[in-house]
Scaffold this active site. Sequence first.
Site, PDB file in Angstrom:
ATOM      1  N   LYS A 156      32.952  65.061  33.605  1.00  0.00           N
ATOM      2  CA  LYS A 156      34.002  65.141  34.628  1.00  0.00           C
ATOM      3  C   LYS A 156      33.484  65.889  35.856  1.00  0.00           C
ATOM      4  O   LYS A 156      33.716  65.487  37.004  1.00  0.00           O
ATOM      5  CB  LYS A 156      35.256  65.803  34.030  1.00  0.00           C
ATOM      6  CG  LYS A 156      35.934  64.915  32.973  1.00  0.00           C
ATOM      7  CD  LYS A 156      36.985  65.601  32.112  1.00  0.00           C
ATOM      8  CE  LYS A 156      37.414  64.643  30.977  1.00  0.00           C
ATOM      9  NZ  LYS A 156      38.493  65.168  30.123  1.00  0.00           N
ATOM     10  N   GLN A 195      40.833  71.303  28.979  1.00  0.00           N
ATOM     11  CA  GLN A 195      40.328  70.370  27.969  1.00  0.00           C
ATOM     12  C   GLN A 195      40.910  70.721  26.603  1.00  0.00           C
ATOM     13  O   GLN A 195      40.848  71.872  26.166  1.00  0.00           O
ATOM     14  CB  GLN A 195      38.791  70.420  27.946  1.00  0.00           C
ATOM     15  CG  GLN A 195      38.137  69.371  27.064  1.00  0.00           C
ATOM     16  CD  GLN A 195      38.218  67.947  27.614  1.00  0.00           C
ATOM     17  OE1 GLN A 195      38.394  67.727  28.814  1.00  0.00           O
ATOM     18  NE2 GLN A 195      38.099  66.966  26.747  1.00  0.00           N
ATOM     19  N   ASP A 215      46.076  65.916  34.530  1.00  0.00           N
ATOM     20  CA  ASP A 215      46.042  65.321  33.196  1.00  0.00           C
ATOM     21  C   ASP A 215      47.404  64.745  32.809  1.00  0.00           C
ATOM     22  O   ASP A 215      47.515  64.000  31.837  1.00  0.00           O
ATOM     23  CB  ASP A 215      45.638  66.387  32.161  1.00  0.00           C
ATOM     24  CG  ASP A 215      44.356  66.022  31.429  1.00  0.00           C
ATOM     25  OD1 ASP A 215      43.860  64.897  31.622  1.00  0.00           O
ATOM     26  OD2 ASP A 215      43.868  66.855  30.652  1.00  0.00           O
TER      27      ASP A 215
END
Length: 292
Positions: free
Chosen positions: A54, A98, A121
Site C-alpha cells: 500500500k 491494518q 477503509d
Amino acid sequence: MTAQLIDGKAIAAQVRAEVAARAAKRNAEGKPKPTLATVLVGDRADSAAYVSSKQKACAELGMGSLNQSLPADISQAELEKLIASLNADKSVHGILVQLPLPSHLNEERVLQLIGVEKDVDGFSPINIGRLAQRGREPLFVPCTPAGCVYLLDKSGVQIEGAHAVVLGRSNIVGMPAALLMMARNATVTVCHSRTQDLPALVKQADILIVAIGNAEFVRGDWIKPGAAVIDVGINSKPDATKKSGYRLVGDVNFDEAKEVAGCITPVPGGVGPMTIAMLMQNTLRAAEIQDA
Ligand code: NAP
Ligand code: L37
C-alpha cells in the site's frame, strides 16, 4: 479453459493510472498531496507485506504516505492517542488500520475513532451503517468488496437481478460484499461456517463471491455453468517446485472451476491488486473531500 479470465492486475493498473493522473493534476494546481497513513500493530508477516504494498502504491501514484509501525503490546490508550493525532493532522487524508489487531486491543473502539472523512477503509460504523441502509451513501466503500464489484462491472457481468451467493460474512470482506451486491439490486444469499448444504446453494449462483480462507475449497462441480466467480481467498499451499516452497491459491479450485464458470478471477492477480487500487482511489477522494 472455457471461462474468461478476469485480469485483476491489468484492471487495477488502469485504475491506478487514472488515480495517478488525477493526483498529478491536483499537484500541478498546488493542492496538497493525497496522503495515506497506515497503522500496523505487531509483526504479522502477511499484514506487513500488504501494508508495504500500500505504501509502495502511494509512492508510484504520486501520493504521500506515512506508516506507523507499533509494537504488538501497545496499549489501547496509546493506539487511540495515535488515531486522534492522525485525525487532527491536516496533512493526512486517509487513515488505514491494518486488521486483524492483536487480541488485547478493542478493534471496534479503534475503528469508531477514525474520522469519517478519513476512513478510506470504510470500516467505521457510520460508513458501514450507510452502506447497509437504502438511500444512504457511504463516503467510502471497503476496498476489497469495492474491487470485486469493479471487476464484475469491467467484465460486463449484469448484477441487477442476478442471484449473488457470498461465501463468508467477515466484517472486512463477506458482509460488505453482500451489502454492496444488495445495493446493486442483486438477490443475495450469504453463507458461513454453519450453512447447510453449501454445494446446493453455490449451484444457484449467477455471481459467486468467495472469502472464507480455505484453500481450493469450492469445487468445479458446485458451480453453475456460466457463473461469474470472484475468488477473494489468499492461501499458501506447499509446492516443492517453487523456490519459496509454496504458492498462493484461492478459496476456489481454479483448475476445475475454469472449465465451468463464465468468467473467473485468478489468485494471485485477481482481487488482491484491486484491493490496493481501490484504496488509492479512496485516498484520492479523501483528499478531494477535504479540500472542499
Ligand atoms: P475471516 O474473517 O476468517 O472470515 C471467514 C468467513 O468464512 C467467516 O464468515 C466464516 O464463517 C466463513 N467460513 C469459513 N470456513 C467456511 C466454510 N468451510 N464454509 C462456509 N463458510 C466458511 O476471513 P476474511 O478476512 O473474510 O478473509 C477471507 C479470505 O480472503 C482469506 O483467505 C483472506 O486472506 C482473503 N482476503 C483477501 C483479500 C484480498 O484483497 N484479496 C482481502 C482480505 C482478505 P463464520 O462467520 O461462521 O465463522
Ligand atoms: N483494506 N485490507 C484492508 N484493510 C485491512 O484491515 N486486512 C485488511 C485488508 N486486507 C488486505 O490488505 N488484503 C490484501 C490481500 C492481498 C493483496 C493485497 C491486500 C495482494 O496484493 N495480493 C496479490 C499477491 C500478493 C502476494 O504475492 O503475496 C494478489 O495478486 O492477489
